[in-house]
Design a protein around this motif. Structure first.
Motif, mmCIF file in Angstrom:
data_model
loop_
_atom_site.group_PDB
_atom_site.id
_atom_site.type_symbol
_atom_site.label_atom_id
_atom_site.label_comp_id
_atom_site.label_asym_id
_atom_site.label_seq_id
_atom_site.Cartn_x
_atom_site.Cartn_y
_atom_site.Cartn_z
ATOM 1 N N PHE A 175 -1.887 -14.369 7.776
ATOM 2 C CA PHE A 175 -0.628 -14.336 8.504
ATOM 3 C C PHE A 175 0.265 -13.256 7.910
ATOM 4 O O PHE A 175 0.374 -13.123 6.701
ATOM 5 N N GLY A 176 0.883 -12.459 8.782
ATOM 6 C CA GLY A 176 1.879 -11.496 8.324
ATOM 7 C C GLY A 176 3.255 -12.132 8.407
ATOM 8 O O GLY A 176 3.392 -13.356 8.424
ATOM 9 N N ARG A 177 4.252 -11.293 8.481
ATOM 10 C CA ARG A 177 5.625 -11.768 8.553
ATOM 11 C C ARG A 177 5.841 -12.684 9.751
ATOM 12 O O ARG A 177 5.302 -12.459 10.834
ATOM 13 N N TYR A 215 -3.885 -16.671 4.576
ATOM 14 C CA TYR A 215 -3.750 -15.342 3.970
ATOM 15 C C TYR A 215 -3.768 -14.238 5.009
ATOM 16 O O TYR A 215 -3.570 -13.081 4.692
ATOM 17 N N PHE A 231 8.956 -12.754 3.648
ATOM 18 C CA PHE A 231 7.691 -12.700 2.923
ATOM 19 C C PHE A 231 6.649 -12.022 3.803
ATOM 20 O O PHE A 231 6.554 -12.310 4.997
ATOM 21 N N GLY A 232 5.890 -11.124 3.209
ATOM 22 C CA GLY A 232 4.764 -10.526 3.918
ATOM 23 C C GLY A 232 3.514 -11.331 3.611
ATOM 24 O O GLY A 232 3.585 -12.496 3.218
ATOM 25 N N ARG A 233 2.388 -10.694 3.787
ATOM 26 C CA ARG A 233 1.107 -11.341 3.539
ATOM 27 C C ARG A 233 1.006 -11.857 2.098
ATOM 28 O O ARG A 233 1.461 -11.206 1.159
ATOM 29 N N THR A 234 0.402 -13.026 1.947
ATOM 30 C CA THR A 234 0.169 -13.630 0.630
ATOM 31 C C THR A 234 -1.199 -13.210 0.123
ATOM 32 O O THR A 234 -2.097 -12.940 0.913
ATOM 33 N N THR A 242 -1.647 -4.841 -1.278
ATOM 34 C CA THR A 242 -0.872 -5.795 -0.474
ATOM 35 C C THR A 242 0.611 -5.708 -0.847
ATOM 36 O O THR A 242 1.477 -5.672 0.034
#
Lengths: 352, 352
Positions: free
Chosen positions: B130-132, B128, A130-133, A150
């Motif tokens: 945080f990246g991978r 929100y 998962f990448g950024r939410t 995004t």
């Protein structure tokens, strides 16, 4: 010891509170339940009161944002603030914690499940992919563009995107998954990065962990306009899929194999597309130029240089050093084009 | 109804199980507790048995990976598998779920806190942003490079990176935060993207939610070599910091303001650095070349073209179209350099 405890209720409310969380409620002098970050299931307050034997006071955004009373009470005794999911994901909670600590009030968190930790298990998608939410809100425009960008950036890296949907406690409004899908399609029509179309595979997760949950996956053309029932919902745009992820989607979610597709495949890095196209174009020009330089040493030196840089561009691309690849192919093109500019008669048609 | 329930224990074990999870344990015909994805606190099995009144069987990786017995038992009655954190984050759990469903066994998840949902609250960093997420394992090399690259890619987008550390249940080994920091510094010495040095601000979160927790932040030069106590640990490399994040770090974590720095500022996109440097270099070369072409129309045409492309490069850069900027400056350089290659006497020193 006095202080302020933020207690996560998890996804279901009274059923998903932890043993430790419930103990803290029993021992607290004052218990507040905030109702504005996510829709609470019916009767949660009453069932929490029954389970804990304590009175629970339902509070709204203004009360927590102001926070004065909570902080004053926490100076004299233990105050519990019950929040949906894992505490502190909402900025108003963190803000209250910061102000309490600034006034010398000890704070503590009792963690619980959040929708973001629950999604991998419910969908079979790997949490590390998962990448950024991002959250989509009403009103389109900037919000849609932000969400779209995004998803695009995550897809470039092969990552999945979880899109949370706006919930407005004061009016009870919650953004519908279908509206979110239309928002992405609108942004696509505007920006045209190739992020989403009717063929894109998406997942809609509804009411996870809180009764009557459903997780549906399929192509946009099939899911757009579908009615997914009461909130909360999350829309997921998956990126590159590991075979174990595809297996889980098919087996656990019963998603047809023909519906599952890798959305990141279409999104090839711009640099990659650019270099591949220009390498081909430059090689043809180089061949033509070489045929016409008839032993002129300076021209041959230039052509040799151009050839080296075309090869460099390909090598850099294979190493993932995209910027250097683009720089090299640009340089090679510049060298070759100088022949055309300086000797139109001989080299005017090398690019055709 | 028979089936297999995966029950998350959260971060503390018996204290952090949910009310619903504990009810499921009480009603299950068979209860397993897996012990290999994370170090379990001492005595958790016994305390869970006491709280539920049921016998709990401790199982190792091989038993869950094989899964045959669990699936057979779940065809006849309710089987509960207790797992640390939120279930399904580990691939072996998802694999078991997929195989159970394939054999017609109904599966269900009881969610709980995971370290990833707990980190924002404990650190004050926005979820929100945080990246991978990535895991660092022993042995350096590929693992260190992967972690380093993930931090780099997240920093390019201004995002935080949570680095989980390897835990090997069979030997009790768990990677130390200091070893992880050294691993990043080694990768920096090798790759030199400017991701980390003594000045980089990092956070080490230890034993979150499971007793004796600590969250420490500071510059690498101060934290390297520090002993952080028993696992589990997570190392966070923050990216761009919102002022509310800085406030939370200072107030809640008591991290000195001079220690907190924005790690993403130094990481300027490679394309940006490259174009800025080459634009300057090309403009100087262009000025020199112009002074020497003494009315030669073909040369002037070439120089005019080069000038246009240098300006294009700057414009594309300002528009955020990095690839086009690099391509343009590369092309301009190629054009100018052809002068040097074709007429060494006149243009040999334009680059100096």
């Amino acid at each position: 010891m006095p202080g302020l405890i933020f207690i996560g209720l998890g996804l279901a409310g009274d059923r998903s509170v932890t043993v430790e969380g419930l103990d803290c409620v029993r021992r607290a002098e004052k218990v507040y339940l905030e109702s504005y970050t996510s829709p609470l299931p019916m009767g949660v307050k009453e069932r929490l009161e029954e389970a804990s034997g304590r009175g629970v006071v339902l509070v709204e955004r203004g009360f927590v944002e102001d926070g004065g009373r909570i902080i004053e009470e926490a100076k004299r005794g233990v105050v519990a603030l019950l929040v949906y999911g894992d505490p502190m994901v909402a900025t108003t909670h963190m803000d209250l914690r910061v102000r309490a600590e600034a006034e010398g009030v000890k704070t503590r968190l009792i963690h619980n499940a959040s929708i973001l930790s629950a999604l991998p298990g419910e969908t079979g998608l790997h949490i590390y992919s998962f990448g950024r939410t991002v959250t989509m809100t009403r009103g389109g425009g900037v919000s849609h563009t932000t969400v779209y960008n995004t998803v695009f950036e995550n897809l470039l890296r092969g990552l999945h995107t979880a899109i949370l949907l706006e919930y407005d406690y004061s009016t009870g409004f919650s953004l519908d998954p279908s509206a979110a899908i239309e928002g992405l399609l609108e942004a696509e029509a505007d920006l045209r990065y190739g992020v989403i179309d009717g063929e894109t595979f998406i997942i809609v997760a509804s009411r996870i962990g809180c009764g009557g949950q459903s997780v549906v996956g399929g192509r946009v053309e099939r899911l757009r306009g579908v009615e997914f029932g009461p909130p909360p919902h999350t829309v997921i745009v998956p990126g590159r899929l590991h075979f174990t992820e595809v297996e889980a989607l098919k087996m656990v979610l019963k998603i047809g194999g023909d519906e599952v597709s890798d959305n990141s495949e279409r999104i090839v890095r711009l640099a990659r597309r650019m270099v591949t196209r220009y390498v081909e174009k430059s090689r043809s020009a180089l061949d033509r130029a070489r045929g016409r330089c008839s032993g002129d040493e300076r021209h041959e030196l230039l052509i040799e240089n151009a050839e080296c840089y075309i090869s460099d561009a390909e090598r850099f691309l294979n190493q993932g050093r995209d910027e250097l690849a683009v720089l090299s192919i640009g340089y090679a093109e510049g060298l070759l084009d100088s022949l055309r500019l300086l000797d139109q008669e001989r080299f005017g048609d090398i690019w055709r």
